[in-house]
Design a protein around this motif. Structure first.
Motif, PDB file in Angstrom:
ATOM      1  N   PHE A   1       0.851  -1.189   0.000  1.00  0.00           N
ATOM      2  CA  PHE A   1       0.000   0.000   0.000  1.00  0.00           C
ATOM      3  C   PHE A   1       0.891   1.245   0.000  1.00  0.00           C
ATOM      4  CE2 PHE A   1      -3.106   3.005   1.725  1.00  0.00           C
ATOM      5  CZ  PHE A   1      -4.265   2.617   1.065  1.00  0.00           C
ATOM      6  N   ASP A   2       0.452   2.306  -0.656  1.00  0.00           N
ATOM      7  CA  ASP A   2       1.229   3.550  -0.707  1.00  0.00           C
ATOM      8  C   ASP A   2       1.487   4.068   0.713  1.00  0.00           C
ATOM      9  OD1 ASP A   2       0.870   6.821  -0.874  1.00  0.00           O
ATOM     10  OD2 ASP A   2       2.154   5.976  -2.448  1.00  0.00           O
ATOM     11  N   SER A   3       2.755   4.174   1.110  1.00  0.00           N
ATOM     12  CA  SER A   3       3.097   4.528   2.490  1.00  0.00           C
ATOM     13  C   SER A   3       2.707   5.959   2.853  1.00  0.00           C
ATOM     14  CB  SER A   3       4.577   4.291   2.772  1.00  0.00           C
ATOM     15  OG  SER A   3       5.371   5.049   1.907  1.00  0.00           O
ATOM     16  N   VAL A   4       2.801   6.886   1.921  1.00  0.00           N
ATOM     17  CA  VAL A   4       2.419   8.275   2.198  1.00  0.00           C
ATOM     18  C   VAL A   4       0.920   8.356   2.483  1.00  0.00           C
ATOM     19  CG1 VAL A   4       2.274  10.606   1.224  1.00  0.00           C
ATOM     20  CG2 VAL A   4       4.321   9.215   0.845  1.00  0.00           C
ATOM     21  N   TYR A   5       0.129   7.667   1.683  1.00  0.00           N
ATOM     22  CA  TYR A   5      -1.319   7.645   1.878  1.00  0.00           C
ATOM     23  C   TYR A   5      -1.663   6.935   3.184  1.00  0.00           C
ATOM     24  CZ  TYR A   5      -6.253   7.395   0.434  1.00  0.00           C
ATOM     25  OH  TYR A   5      -7.619   7.525   0.353  1.00  0.00           O
ATOM     26  N   LEU A   6      -0.974   5.861   3.495  1.00  0.00           N
ATOM     27  CA  LEU A   6      -1.218   5.121   4.726  1.00  0.00           C
ATOM     28  C   LEU A   6      -0.966   5.993   5.951  1.00  0.00           C
ATOM     29  CD1 LEU A   6      -1.970   2.468   6.075  1.00  0.00           C
ATOM     30  CD2 LEU A   6       0.399   1.743   5.818  1.00  0.00           C
ATOM     31  N   ILE A   7       0.119   6.733   5.951  1.00  0.00           N
ATOM     32  CA  ILE A   7       0.423   7.641   7.064  1.00  0.00           C
ATOM     33  C   ILE A   7      -0.667   8.705   7.196  1.00  0.00           C
ATOM     34  CG2 ILE A   7       2.021   9.469   7.796  1.00  0.00           C
ATOM     35  CD1 ILE A   7       4.291   7.589   6.862  1.00  0.00           C
ATOM     36  N   GLU A   8      -1.131   9.220   6.081  1.00  0.00           N
ATOM     37  CA  GLU A   8      -2.222  10.201   6.103  1.00  0.00           C
ATOM     38  C   GLU A   8      -3.479   9.605   6.744  1.00  0.00           C
ATOM     39  OE1 GLU A   8      -5.074  12.327   2.808  1.00  0.00           O
ATOM     40  OE2 GLU A   8      -2.981  12.000   2.258  1.00  0.00           O
ATOM     41  N   LEU A   9      -3.808   8.360   6.397  1.00  0.00           N
ATOM     42  CA  LEU A   9      -4.979   7.695   6.967  1.00  0.00           C
ATOM     43  C   LEU A   9      -4.828   7.479   8.473  1.00  0.00           C
ATOM     44  CD1 LEU A   9      -5.648   4.972   4.229  1.00  0.00           C
ATOM     45  CD2 LEU A   9      -6.912   7.117   4.596  1.00  0.00           C
ATOM     46  N   ILE A  10      -3.639   7.075   8.893  1.00  0.00           N
ATOM     47  CA  ILE A  10      -3.391   6.837  10.321  1.00  0.00           C
ATOM     48  C   ILE A  10      -3.499   8.143  11.096  1.00  0.00           C
ATOM     49  CG2 ILE A  10      -1.677   6.101  12.028  1.00  0.00           C
ATOM     50  CD1 ILE A  10      -0.638   4.171   9.792  1.00  0.00           C
ATOM     51  N   LYS A  11      -2.909   9.200  10.575  1.00  0.00           N
ATOM     52  CA  LYS A  11      -2.979  10.491  11.257  1.00  0.00           C
ATOM     53  C   LYS A  11      -4.420  10.969  11.381  1.00  0.00           C
ATOM     54  CE  LYS A  11       1.623  12.261  10.200  1.00  0.00           C
ATOM     55  NZ  LYS A  11       2.394  13.286   9.455  1.00  0.00           N
ATOM     56  N   TRP A  12      -5.248  10.757  10.361  1.00  0.00           N
ATOM     57  CA  TRP A  12      -6.650  11.155  10.436  1.00  0.00           C
ATOM     58  C   TRP A  12      -7.363  10.351  11.518  1.00  0.00           C
ATOM     59  CZ3 TRP A  12     -11.464   9.111  10.372  1.00  0.00           C
ATOM     60  CH2 TRP A  12     -12.515  10.008  10.266  1.00  0.00           C
ATOM     61  N   SER A  13      -7.133   9.039  11.544  1.00  0.00           N
ATOM     62  CA  SER A  13      -7.758   8.175  12.536  1.00  0.00           C
ATOM     63  C   SER A  13      -7.319   8.569  13.954  1.00  0.00           C
ATOM     64  CB  SER A  13      -7.405   6.717  12.256  1.00  0.00           C
ATOM     65  OG  SER A  13      -8.056   5.861  13.152  1.00  0.00           O
ATOM     66  N   TYR A  14      -6.042   8.879  14.090  1.00  0.00           N
ATOM     67  CA  TYR A  14      -5.491   9.312  15.382  1.00  0.00           C
ATOM     68  C   TYR A  14      -6.178  10.605  15.847  1.00  0.00           C
ATOM     69  CZ  TYR A  14      -2.051  11.324  18.604  1.00  0.00           C
ATOM     70  OH  TYR A  14      -1.432  11.908  19.687  1.00  0.00           O
ATOM     71  N   ARG A  15      -6.281  11.592  14.947  1.00  0.00           N
ATOM     72  CA  ARG A  15      -6.946  12.866  15.300  1.00  0.00           C
ATOM     73  C   ARG A  15      -8.414  12.644  15.644  1.00  0.00           C
ATOM     74  NH1 ARG A  15      -3.874  14.595  10.895  1.00  0.00           N
ATOM     75  NH2 ARG A  15      -5.739  14.586   9.566  1.00  0.00           N
ATOM     76  N   LYS A  16      -9.065  11.760  14.920  1.00  0.00           N
ATOM     77  CA  LYS A  16     -10.466  11.436  15.186  1.00  0.00           C
ATOM     78  C   LYS A  16     -10.612  10.817  16.576  1.00  0.00           C
ATOM     79  CE  LYS A  16     -14.790  10.638  13.937  1.00  0.00           C
ATOM     80  NZ  LYS A  16     -15.760  11.712  13.839  1.00  0.00           N
ATOM     81  N   ALA A  17      -9.714   9.915  16.926  1.00  0.00           N
ATOM     82  CA  ALA A  17      -9.748   9.291  18.256  1.00  0.00           C
ATOM     83  C   ALA A  17      -9.503  10.328  19.350  1.00  0.00           C
ATOM     84  CB  ALA A  17      -8.722   8.165  18.342  1.00  0.00           C
ATOM     85  N   CYS A  18      -8.581  11.246  19.099  1.00  0.00           N
ATOM     86  CA  CYS A  18      -8.307  12.310  20.079  1.00  0.00           C
ATOM     87  C   CYS A  18      -9.523  13.210  20.268  1.00  0.00           C
ATOM     88  CB  CYS A  18      -7.130  13.161  19.631  1.00  0.00           C
ATOM     89  SG  CYS A  18      -5.525  12.381  19.780  1.00  0.00           S
ATOM     90  N   SER A  19     -10.152  13.577  19.180  1.00  0.00           N
ATOM     91  CA  SER A  19     -11.270  14.521  19.256  1.00  0.00           C
ATOM     92  C   SER A  19     -12.542  13.888  19.773  1.00  0.00           C
ATOM     93  CB  SER A  19     -11.528  15.174  17.886  1.00  0.00           C
ATOM     94  OG  SER A  19     -12.020  14.213  16.986  1.00  0.00           O
ATOM     95  N   SER A  20     -12.680  12.573  19.647  1.00  0.00           N
ATOM     96  CA  SER A  20     -13.914  11.937  20.078  1.00  0.00           C
ATOM     97  C   SER A  20     -13.824  11.360  21.479  1.00  0.00           C
ATOM     98  CB  SER A  20     -14.328  10.838  19.092  1.00  0.00           C
ATOM     99  OG  SER A  20     -13.378   9.816  19.057  1.00  0.00           O
ATOM    100  N   SER A  21     -12.676  11.511  22.136  1.00  0.00           N
ATOM    101  CA  SER A  21     -12.566  11.026  23.510  1.00  0.00           C
ATOM    102  C   SER A  21     -13.361  11.950  24.430  1.00  0.00           C
ATOM    103  CB  SER A  21     -11.117  10.907  23.949  1.00  0.00           C
ATOM    104  OG  SER A  21     -10.490  12.134  23.886  1.00  0.00           O
ATOM    105  N   SER A  22     -13.715  11.455  25.576  1.00  0.00           N
ATOM    106  CA  SER A  22     -14.575  12.218  26.472  1.00  0.00           C
ATOM    107  C   SER A  22     -13.892  13.498  26.962  1.00  0.00           C
ATOM    108  CB  SER A  22     -14.990  11.354  27.668  1.00  0.00           C
ATOM    109  OG  SER A  22     -13.908  11.209  28.546  1.00  0.00           O
ATOM    110  N   LYS A  23     -14.694  14.462  27.323  1.00  0.00           N
ATOM    111  CA  LYS A  23     -14.164  15.742  27.804  1.00  0.00           C
ATOM    112  C   LYS A  23     -13.330  15.539  29.074  1.00  0.00           C
ATOM    113  CE  LYS A  23     -17.741  18.561  25.779  1.00  0.00           C
ATOM    114  NZ  LYS A  23     -18.862  19.439  25.999  1.00  0.00           N
TER     115      LYS A  23
END
Length: 115
Positions: A88-110
């Motif tokens: 899999f394209d490594s640049v695209y994979l890193i982009e996907l992981i970073k998005w998922s990471y940010r989503k997990a950070c933003s959706s965690s409880s206050k």
């Protein structure tokens, strides 16, 4: 990018942790603030298949790519499984992981976000 490099990258993200669960799940999960952002399957026949959460738009795009499929049980939450990360394209994979990471950070409880 191979499996070991991907594992290192996931752990290099701020406050990221890894935990391995054995039978029957057999997964190596990456979390931030108690929320999953990526995981590897650790048992055969799916050993080292990598799953990550993506946006609904990317979910449709990615599941049309050979070697990418909806993640078992998690597809309704827009998780995809990449069968072979080394192909899999490594640049695209890193982009996907970073998005998922940010989503997990933003959706965690206050309460967790304050700590």
């Amino acid at each position: 990018m191979d499996v070991s490099e991907l594992k290192e990258f996931c752990l290099s993200l701020a406050a990221a942790t890894a935990s391995e669960r054995g039978e029957p799940a057999n997964v190596l999960t990456y979390k931030v603030k108690g929320r999953n952002f990526a995981y590897f399957k650790t048992s055969e026949p799916e050993r080292w298949r990598f799953s990550v959460r993506v946006s609904p738009e990317r979910f449709l795009e990615l599941t049309d790519i050979p070697g990418v499929k909806p993640a078992r049980y998690m597809h309704r939450f827009h998780w995809v499984t990449i069968v072979s990360v080394s192909e899999f394209d490594s640049v695209y994979l890193i982009e996907l992981i970073k998005w998922s990471y940010r989503k997990a950070c933003s959706s965690s409880s206050k309460k967790i976000n304050r700590s």
